[in-house]
Scaffold this active site. Structure first.
Site, PDB file in Angstrom:
ATOM      1  N   GLU A 172      -0.226 -12.218   7.619  1.00  0.00           N
ATOM      2  CA  GLU A 172      -0.690 -10.936   8.202  1.00  0.00           C
ATOM      3  C   GLU A 172       0.079  -9.736   7.647  1.00  0.00           C
ATOM      4  O   GLU A 172       0.608  -8.917   8.411  1.00  0.00           O
ATOM      5  CB  GLU A 172      -0.596 -10.988   9.736  1.00  0.00           C
ATOM      6  CG  GLU A 172      -1.556 -11.984  10.340  1.00  0.00           C
ATOM      7  CD  GLU A 172      -1.664 -11.935  11.870  1.00  0.00           C
ATOM      8  OE1 GLU A 172      -0.816 -11.281  12.511  1.00  0.00           O
ATOM      9  OE2 GLU A 172      -2.592 -12.549  12.410  1.00  0.00           O
ATOM     10  N   GLU A 291      -6.255 -18.765  11.272  1.00  0.00           N
ATOM     11  CA  GLU A 291      -5.884 -18.612  12.700  1.00  0.00           C
ATOM     12  C   GLU A 291      -7.137 -18.250  13.482  1.00  0.00           C
ATOM     13  O   GLU A 291      -7.748 -17.205  13.226  1.00  0.00           O
ATOM     14  CB  GLU A 291      -4.818 -17.534  12.905  1.00  0.00           C
ATOM     15  CG  GLU A 291      -3.445 -17.943  12.424  1.00  0.00           C
ATOM     16  CD  GLU A 291      -2.346 -16.946  12.781  1.00  0.00           C
ATOM     17  OE1 GLU A 291      -2.439 -16.298  13.852  1.00  0.00           O
ATOM     18  OE2 GLU A 291      -1.413 -16.822  11.970  1.00  0.00           O
TER      19      GLU A 291
HETATM   20  O1  AHR Z   1      -0.587 -17.311  16.574  1.00  0.00           O
HETATM   21  C1  AHR Z   1       0.177 -16.295  17.131  1.00  0.00           C
HETATM   22  C2  AHR Z   1       0.364 -15.121  16.190  1.00  0.00           C
HETATM   23  O2  AHR Z   1      -0.862 -14.483  15.997  1.00  0.00           O
HETATM   24  C3  AHR Z   1       0.825 -15.452  14.795  1.00  0.00           C
HETATM   25  O3  AHR Z   1       2.196 -15.559  14.699  1.00  0.00           O
HETATM   26  C4  AHR Z   1       0.333 -14.288  13.998  1.00  0.00           C
HETATM   27  O4  AHR Z   1       0.045 -14.636  12.668  1.00  0.00           O
HETATM   28  C5  AHR Z   1      -0.892 -13.805  14.767  1.00  0.00           C
HETATM   29  O5  AHR Z   1      -0.845 -12.440  14.990  1.00  0.00           O
END
Ligand code: AHR
Length: 500
Positions: A172, A291
Site C-alpha cells: 500500500e 487483501e
Molecule cells: O489487513 C489489515 C491492513 O489493511 C493491512 O496491514 C494493510 O495492508 C491494509 O490497510
C-alpha cells in the site's frame, strides 16, 4: 421470482489459478502470537504452533499465503526474526503501535506453512528500506549456499533454500499512513529496480507491484497508471485491496458492492491494457487481489484504541465477529473472482486467524470457524479448474453503489479432469425464493452429486467458541431434468451444487 440461466461446456472464461484462494497473515494483533503460534497452549506442537488452528487452516486447502505484512512490513527488519530466539530484539511495530517480540520469523513461519502445504508469498519492505535489504532477504531465503546470507540460513538449521517464487514489492505504498509512503513515479521506479535485482537472484520469480490501497483513494486509478509506466515489463501482477462493510445496515447495497468490485477489476484491467499498449510490451500483467474481506464491525473502535494505546504486545485488534450476512457477501465476492479469473489470478483473504479472519482462537482457549470460513472453504475446494460463463436472466435491483444487480448471483466452474461442474449460487433477495431453471449444454447425463447449503439463519447471527451453528448443511430441492438444473432457491441462501 423466476430465473432462467445457462452454461455451455465450450463457453469458458479462463483457467482458474489455484491461488485465487490464497490467504494473507500479518504480524499484527493476535494473528501470529496466540493465533497460529502459542507455545504453552494445550494444543501447541513442538514448534509452538496450535494444532487446532492448523487443522482448520489445513481444511481450507489454501495454496499460498502472503506474509509478513501488510502495513507491518513497511518498517520491518526481517533479520530481527532469525537466529536464536533468545537473542532476537523486541521492536516497536510502528504500523500498529505494538511491540513485536520477533519470536516468529521467516524460518518459524516456513515450518508452519510447509507443514500445511502452503506456498509462501513474501513481502519485502520498500517503506523504511529498499533494494539492498530486499536482495539480502531473498538471498537468505532462496540461495542454496556459499554466501553470507545463505550460509547464515544454513547455520540456523535450514540446509535447503525455500525457493520462494512470489514476491510482493512493499505494501500500500500510495497510502499516506504507510511508513515510507511514496508518489507513484517514485515508487514505480523503486519497484522496477527492486524487481530487476530480485530476478537476478531468482530468475523466474514473480513480482507483485502495489496498486491502490482501495478504489476510493484520491490517486486511484492514476496511481496504477503511474506505477506501471515505470515497471510494467518487470512485474507480473498489480495488487488490489478492498475491504467491505454494511455500516448503513442496507443488505442489498452491501451485496451490491460486489458489482462495484467488478468495476474496480475492470478499471485496473483497462489501465494494464493501456500501459501495455503504450509501451508496446509483450508481457501480460495480471491482478493480485491480495487483501479482501469484510471489515467494519469493530473498525472505528479499534482504530481509536490502537492509535492511543501504550505499545502492547499482541493485543486483540480487528477481531471482527462475522455474521451470516457477511458469509453471503463473501460467497458473492468469491463468485466475482471466479467470473474475473481471466484477469484476477491471485486473491488473498485478509486475514486468516483472529485479525479480520475466518478462524478465531482464544488465547489459552478454543478455536472456532466464523461464518465466512465456509464460503471461502467451499470455493477453495470446488472452485478449481475452468471458469464457465453463466448467463442469468432474472429480476434485478438498483442500489446506491450499483444498478441492475441480479438477485441471483451465480458462478460456475468445470473441472475437466474430475468430470465435475460446480455451481455457486447466492439468492440475495431478502424475501423471495428463486424458481431456477439453469440449462446445462454439453453436460449431457450430468446429475447432482453434492449439494451444500447455508440458509435460514438470522442475518446478524454469528458463531463463537461454543457454537458453530452457521455452517453448511446438506441441500435439497435442486435436481437435473432434461439437461436443466431446476428447483427453488430460498431467499438469503447460498448453494454449492456439484454435478457429474
Ligand atoms: O489487513 C489489515 C491492513 O489493511 C493491512 O496491514 C494493510 O495492508 C491494509 O490497510
Amino acid at each position: 421470482m423466476r430465473v432462467t440461466a445457462a452454461i455451455h461446456r465450450a463457453f469458458e472464461i479462463a483457467k482458474i489459478d489455484d491461488r485465487l484462494y490464497a490467504a494473507f497473515i500479518e504480524h499484527m494483533g493476535r494473528a501470529i502470537y496466540s493465533g497460529i503460534y502459542e507455545p504453552g497452549h494445550p494444543q501447541a506442537d513442538a514448534h509452538g504452533f496450535r494444532r487446532d488452528v492448523a487443522q482448520m487452516v489445513r481444511d481450507l486447502n489454501i495454496p499460498a499465503i502472503r506474509y509478513p505484512g501488510g502495513n507491518f512490513v513497511s518498517a520491518y527488519n526481517w533479520e530481527d526474526g532469525i537466529g536464536p530466539k533468545e537473542d532476537r530484539p523486541v521492536r516497536l511495530d510502528l504500523a500498529w503501535r505494538s511491540k513485536e517480540s520477533n519470536q516468529v520469523g521467516i524460518n518459524e513461519f516456513a515450518i508452519w506453512a510447509q507443514d500445511l502445504g502452503i506456498d509462501m508469498m513474501l513481502a519485502v519492505n520498500l517503506g523504511s528500506r529498499g533494494i539492498s535489504d530486499a536482495r539480502n532477504f531473498m538471498e537468505y531465503v532462496n540461495h542454496p549456499s556459499g554466501t553470507h546470507w545463505s550460509d547464515l540460513r544454513r547455520s540456523h538449521g535450514v540446509e535447503q533454500p525455500y525457493n520462494v517464487k512470489m514476491w510482493c514489492l512493499g505494501n500500500e505504498m500510495d497510502g499516506p499512513w504507510q511508513i515510507g509512503h511514496k508518489e507513484a513515479k517514485e515508487y514505480g521506479r523503486l519497484a522496477d529496480e527492486t524487481a530487476k535485482a530480485l530476478r537476478q537472484l531468482t530468475p523466474g520469480a514473480e513480482m507483485v507491484v502495489c496498486g491502490s490501497s482501495n478504489d476510493e483513494m484520491p490517486t486511484y486509478p492514476d496511481w496504477e497508471r503511474g506505477v506501471l509506466e515505470e515497471c510494467y515489463e518487470n512485474v507480473d501482477y498489480i495488487s488490489l485491496h478492498k475491504y467491505f462493510g454494511n455500516s448503513s445496515n442496507d443488505t442489498l447495497n452491501f451485496f451490491g458492492k460486489v458489482e462495484e468490485t467488478g468495476r474496480y477489476i475492470q478499471a485496473i484491467a483497462g489501465v494494464i491494457d493501456f500501459v501495455k499498449a503504450k509501451k508496446r510490451a509483450k508481457n501480460d500483467v495480471y491482478i493480485c487481489f491480495d487483501e479482501w474481506n469484510v471489515w467494519y464491525h469493530k473498525r472505528e473502535q479499534d482504530s481509536k484504541n490502537w492509535k492511543s494505546w501504550d505499545w502492547p504486545e499482541a493485543p486483540a485488534l480487528l477481531e471482527e465477529d462475522y455474521n451470516f450476512e457477511d458469509a453471503l457477501f463473501v460467497a458473492c465476492l468469491l463468485n466475482e473472482f471466479i467470473r474475473r479469473s481471466d484477469r484476477v489470478k491471485i486473491a488473498c483473504i485478509a486475514q486468516l486467524v483472529n485479525v479480520i479472519a475466518p478462524i478465531r482462537a482464544d488465547k489459552g482457549g478454543k478455536a472456532w470457524r466464523q461464518s465466512i470460513y465456509w464460503p471461502y472453504q467451499l470455493a477453495s475446494l470446488y472452485g478449481r479448474g475452468t471458469a464457465l460463463r453463466v448467463s442469468v436472466d432474472g429480476p434485478t435491483y438498483d442500489c446506491a453503489v450499483a444498478d441492475d444487480v441480479q438477485y441471483l448471483d451465480v458462478a460456475a466452474t468445470h473441472d475437466a479432469a474430475g468430470g465435475t461442474v460446480t455451481l455457486f449460487i447466492v439468492n440475495r433477495h431478502l424475501t423471495e425464493a428463486a424458481d431456477l431453471r439453469l440449462a446445462l449444454t454439453g453436460f449431457e447425463g450430468a446429475s447432482v452429486i453434492g449439494h451444500q447449503v447455508m440458509e435460514g439463519h438470522d442475518l446478524r447471527a454469528t458463531n463463537g467458541p461454543d457454537s458453530e451453528a452457521i455452517a453448511p448443511a446438506e441441500g435439497s430441492g435442486l435436481a437435473v431434468e432434461d439437461g436443466t438444473l431446476g428447483g427453488s432457491v430460498a431467499p438469503l441462501s447460498y448453494h454449492v451444487v456439484r454435478l457429474k
